[in-house]
Design an enzyme around this catalytic site. Structure first.
Site, PDB file in Angstrom:
ATOM      1  N   LYS A  79      46.526 107.546 -30.329  1.00 49.29           N
ATOM      2  CA  LYS A  79      47.352 106.326 -30.281  1.00 49.29           C
ATOM      3  C   LYS A  79      47.090 105.437 -31.500  1.00 49.29           C
ATOM      4  CE  LYS A  79      45.588 104.943 -26.312  1.00 49.29           C
ATOM      5  NZ  LYS A  79      44.625 106.018 -26.065  1.00 49.29           N
TER       6      LYS A  79
ATOM      7  N   ARG B  27      48.633  99.051 -19.950  1.00 48.71           N
ATOM      8  CA  ARG B  27      47.867 100.131 -19.333  1.00 48.71           C
ATOM      9  C   ARG B  27      47.946 100.115 -17.820  1.00 48.71           C
ATOM     10  NH1 ARG B  27      42.908 102.318 -22.581  1.00 48.71           N
ATOM     11  NH2 ARG B  27      43.589 101.210 -24.396  1.00 48.71           N
TER      12      ARG B  27
ATOM     13  N   ARG C 213      34.527 111.137 -33.933  1.00 47.42           N
ATOM     14  CA  ARG C 213      35.201 109.949 -34.480  1.00 47.42           C
ATOM     15  C   ARG C 213      34.206 108.922 -35.007  1.00 47.42           C
ATOM     16  NH1 ARG C 213      39.170 106.389 -30.862  1.00 47.42           N
ATOM     17  NH2 ARG C 213      37.340 106.255 -29.498  1.00 47.42           N
TER      18      ARG C 213
ATOM     19  N   ARG D 166      31.787 104.552 -31.730  1.00 52.82           N
ATOM     20  CA  ARG D 166      32.002 103.583 -30.661  1.00 52.82           C
ATOM     21  C   ARG D 166      31.020 103.830 -29.516  1.00 52.82           C
ATOM     22  NH1 ARG D 166      38.397 103.229 -29.659  1.00 52.82           N
ATOM     23  NH2 ARG D 166      37.661 103.365 -27.510  1.00 52.82           N
TER      24      ARG D 166
ATOM     25  N   ARG E 296      36.670 107.269 -18.659  1.00 52.12           N
ATOM     26  CA  ARG E 296      37.892 106.681 -19.245  1.00 52.12           C
ATOM     27  C   ARG E 296      39.112 107.539 -18.884  1.00 52.12           C
ATOM     28  NH1 ARG E 296      35.710 106.545 -25.159  1.00 52.12           N
ATOM     29  NH2 ARG E 296      37.885 106.210 -25.786  1.00 52.12           N
TER      30      ARG E 296
HETATM   31  P1  AP5 Z   1      42.474 107.836 -32.155  1.00 56.43           P
HETATM   32  O1  AP5 Z   1      43.725 107.628 -32.931  1.00 56.43           O
HETATM   33  O2  AP5 Z   1      41.329 106.939 -32.388  1.00 56.43           O
HETATM   34  O3  AP5 Z   1      42.827 107.964 -30.573  1.00 56.43           O
HETATM   35  P2  AP5 Z   1      43.167 106.847 -29.514  1.00 56.43           P
HETATM   36  O4  AP5 Z   1      44.215 107.407 -28.604  1.00 56.43           O
HETATM   37  O5  AP5 Z   1      43.431 105.549 -30.170  1.00 56.43           O
HETATM   38  O6  AP5 Z   1      41.777 106.839 -28.727  1.00 56.43           O
HETATM   39  P3  AP5 Z   1      40.945 105.634 -28.132  1.00 56.43           P
HETATM   40  O7  AP5 Z   1      39.604 106.200 -27.808  1.00 56.43           O
HETATM   41  O8  AP5 Z   1      40.986 104.441 -29.035  1.00 56.43           O
HETATM   42  O9  AP5 Z   1      41.754 105.349 -26.824  1.00 56.43           O
HETATM   43  P4  AP5 Z   1      41.302 104.514 -25.605  1.00 56.43           P
HETATM   44  O10 AP5 Z   1      42.559 104.238 -24.905  1.00 56.43           O
HETATM   45  O11 AP5 Z   1      40.251 105.184 -24.821  1.00 56.43           O
HETATM   46  O12 AP5 Z   1      40.558 103.266 -26.275  1.00 56.43           O
HETATM   47  P5  AP5 Z   1      41.011 101.768 -26.624  1.00 56.43           P
HETATM   48  O13 AP5 Z   1      40.283 101.363 -27.819  1.00 56.43           O
HETATM   49  O14 AP5 Z   1      42.465 101.635 -26.602  1.00 56.43           O
HETATM   50  O15 AP5 Z   1      42.015 109.356 -32.412  1.00 56.43           O
HETATM   51  C1  AP5 Z   1      40.801 109.842 -31.867  1.00 56.43           C
HETATM   52  C2  AP5 Z   1      40.116 110.773 -32.880  1.00 56.43           C
HETATM   53  O16 AP5 Z   1      40.928 111.941 -33.061  1.00 56.43           O
HETATM   54  C3  AP5 Z   1      39.945 110.157 -34.276  1.00 56.43           C
HETATM   55  O17 AP5 Z   1      38.762 110.605 -34.837  1.00 56.43           O
HETATM   56  C4  AP5 Z   1      41.177 110.678 -35.072  1.00 56.43           C
HETATM   57  O18 AP5 Z   1      40.898 110.789 -36.463  1.00 56.43           O
HETATM   58  C5  AP5 Z   1      41.406 112.028 -34.410  1.00 56.43           C
HETATM   59  N1  AP5 Z   1      42.813 112.371 -34.317  1.00 56.43           N
HETATM   60  C6  AP5 Z   1      43.875 111.537 -34.101  1.00 56.43           C
HETATM   61  N2  AP5 Z   1      45.029 112.232 -34.016  1.00 56.43           N
HETATM   62  C7  AP5 Z   1      44.681 113.546 -34.157  1.00 56.43           C
HETATM   63  C8  AP5 Z   1      45.432 114.757 -34.141  1.00 56.43           C
HETATM   64  N3  AP5 Z   1      46.770 114.755 -33.947  1.00 56.43           N
HETATM   65  N4  AP5 Z   1      44.766 115.929 -34.313  1.00 56.43           N
HETATM   66  C9  AP5 Z   1      43.411 115.952 -34.499  1.00 56.43           C
HETATM   67  N5  AP5 Z   1      42.643 114.801 -34.518  1.00 56.43           N
HETATM   68  C10 AP5 Z   1      43.274 113.632 -34.341  1.00 56.43           C
HETATM   69  O19 AP5 Z   1      40.411 100.997 -25.377  1.00 56.43           O
HETATM   70  C11 AP5 Z   1      39.015 100.984 -25.184  1.00 56.43           C
HETATM   71  C12 AP5 Z   1      38.669 100.277 -23.893  1.00 56.43           C
HETATM   72  O20 AP5 Z   1      39.097  98.911 -23.955  1.00 56.43           O
HETATM   73  C13 AP5 Z   1      39.340 100.840 -22.621  1.00 56.43           C
HETATM   74  O21 AP5 Z   1      38.605 101.927 -22.088  1.00 56.43           O
HETATM   75  C14 AP5 Z   1      39.279  99.606 -21.716  1.00 56.43           C
HETATM   76  O22 AP5 Z   1      37.986  99.383 -21.231  1.00 56.43           O
HETATM   77  C15 AP5 Z   1      39.581  98.486 -22.694  1.00 56.43           C
HETATM   78  N6  AP5 Z   1      41.042  98.224 -22.830  1.00 56.43           N
HETATM   79  C16 AP5 Z   1      41.799  98.427 -23.946  1.00 56.43           C
HETATM   80  N7  AP5 Z   1      43.073  98.075 -23.724  1.00 56.43           N
HETATM   81  C17 AP5 Z   1      43.115  97.615 -22.448  1.00 56.43           C
HETATM   82  C18 AP5 Z   1      44.164  97.146 -21.637  1.00 56.43           C
HETATM   83  N8  AP5 Z   1      45.420  97.043 -22.103  1.00 56.43           N
HETATM   84  N9  AP5 Z   1      43.863  96.781 -20.369  1.00 56.43           N
HETATM   85  C19 AP5 Z   1      42.599  96.853 -19.889  1.00 56.43           C
HETATM   86  N10 AP5 Z   1      41.560  97.314 -20.595  1.00 56.43           N
HETATM   87  C20 AP5 Z   1      41.815  97.699 -21.872  1.00 56.43           C
HETATM   88 MG    MG Z   2      42.423 103.708 -30.286  1.00 52.36          MG
END
Ligand code: AP5
Ligand code: MG
Length: 214
Positions: free
Chosen positions: A14, A89, A127, A159, A170
Site C-alpha cells: 500500500k 480500516r 523491510r 519497524r 496484524r
Molecule cells: P509496503 O509498501 O511498506 O506495504 P504496506 O502495505 O504499506 O505495509 P504496512 O506494513 O505499512 O501495512 P500495515 O497496514 O500493516 O501498516 P500501517 O503502517 O498502515 O511494502 C512492504 C515491503 O514489501 C517493503 O519492503 C516494500 O519495498 C516491499 N514491496 C512492496 N511492494 C512489493 C511488490 N509488489 N513486490 C515485492 N515487494 C514489494 O499501520 C500500522 C499500524 O498502525 C496498524 O497495525 C494499526 O495499529 C495502526 N493503524 C494505521 N492505520 C490505522 C487506521 N486507519 N485505523 C486504526 N489503526 C491504524
Molecule cells: Mg505502509
C-alpha cells in the site's frame, strides 16, 4: 481533483504504491500508520497508548483516527487531492470518510490466502524505512544504495511491529476488521482489485490505468 484509497493486508504494498501515485500526480500521500507512528514517538499518555496498540497488532480507536485525519486534511498538500494509504480500516472509518470527501477509486491489493502469510512475513522481514522522509525499502526487492535513505540521506530502521508474532496478529486484525469494508466499496461501484503479488512497477501501471484524474 482525485481521492484514492489503497486497501489491503499488511505488507501488500500500500505504502509503496501510494508514494508512487502521489509523486506522479503531485497529490498528498496520507498514511495513518505514519501519522500514528509519529504520535507514538511523543512521550505523552496518547503517544504511549498508540505505541502499545501498534506493537500489539491492534487498531487505534476510530475516534482518534478520524480526529487525526481531519487535522491532516487541513494541510496545504491536500488541496489537489490525496491517496489514502491504510485508511479507512473499519466500517466506522469508511462512514466517517464519506461525510468528509468523495472517494473516486478504492484500489484493493490482494494475494491468494494460501500465499499471503509467507509472502508478507518475507516482505516485512526485509523491510526498512527512512526515519525522516518515510521512504520504504526492501533489502531484497528495493535496496537502498548507500545504507542511508537514497532520497534524503536519513537513517533507515526496521519497524517495531515487523516481528513475526505481531505480523500474524496484524493479519488477524485485518481479516476481522478491514476485510468487510471491501464489500462497502464494491457496493458503491468504485472497487478495483489488483494482484499484489505482481512487481511494484506492474501494479503502479495498473493503478495508472484505473485512477484517471477527474
Ligand atoms: P509496503 O509498501 O511498506 O506495504 P504496506 O502495505 O504499506 O505495509 P504496512 O506494513 O505499512 O501495512 P500495515 O497496514 O500493516 O501498516 P500501517 O503502517 O498502515 O511494502 C512492504 C515491503 O514489501 C517493503 O519492503 C516494500 O519495498 C516491499 N514491496 C512492496 N511492494 C512489493 C511488490 N509488489 N513486490 C515485492 N515487494 C514489494 O499501520 C500500522 C499500524 O498502525 C496498524 O497495525 C494499526 O495499529 C495502526 N493503524 C494505521 N492505520 C490505522 C487506521 N486507519 N485505523 C486504526 N489503526 C491504524
Ligand atoms: Mg505502509
Amino acid at each position: 481533483m482525485v481521492h484514492i484509497i489503497i486497501l489491503g493486508p499488511p505488507g501488500i504494498g500500500k505504502g509503496t504504491q501510494a508514494q508512487i501515485y502521489s509523486e506522479t500526480h503531485n497529490i498528498a500521500h496520507i498514511s495513518t500508520g505514519d501519522i500514528l507512528r509519529t504520535e507514538a514517538t511523543q512521550n505523552t499518555p496518547l503517544g504511549k497508548e498508540i505505541k502499545k496498540i501498534i506493537n500489539d497488532g491492534n487498531y487505534a480507536p476510530d475516534k482518534i483516527i478520524t480526529a487525526l485525519l481531519k487535522k491532516r486534511l487541513q494541510e496545504e498538500d491536500c488541496k489537489n487531492g490525496a491517496v489514502f494509504d491504510g485508511y479507512p480500516r473499519t466500517e466506522e472509518q469508511a462512514q466517517a470518510l464519506e461525510a468528509i470527501i468523495k472517494i473516486n477509486y478504492a484500489i484493493y491489493l490482494h494475494a491468494p490466502e494460501e500465499k499471503l502469510e509467507t509472502m508478507i512475513l518475507e516482505r516485512l522481514g526485509n523491510r526498512t524505512q527512512c526515519t525522516i522522509c518515510k521512504q520504504v525499502y526492501n533489502t531484497k526487492y528495493a535496496p537502498q544504495k548507500t545504507g542511508m535513505c537514497n532520497k534524503c540521506g536519513g537513517h533507515l530502521a526496521k519497524r517495531a511491529d515487523d516481528t513475526p508474532e505481531t505480523i500474524k496478529k496484524r493479519i488477524d486484525t485485518y481479516n476481522k476488521l478491514t476485510k468487510p469494508i471491501i464489500e462497502f466499496y464494491k457496493k458503491k461501484g468504485i472497487l478495483y482489485q489488483i494482484d499484489g503479488t505482481k512487481t511494484p512497477e506492474e501494479i503502479a501501471k495498473e493503478i495508472e490505468g484505473i485512477a484517471m484524474e477527474e
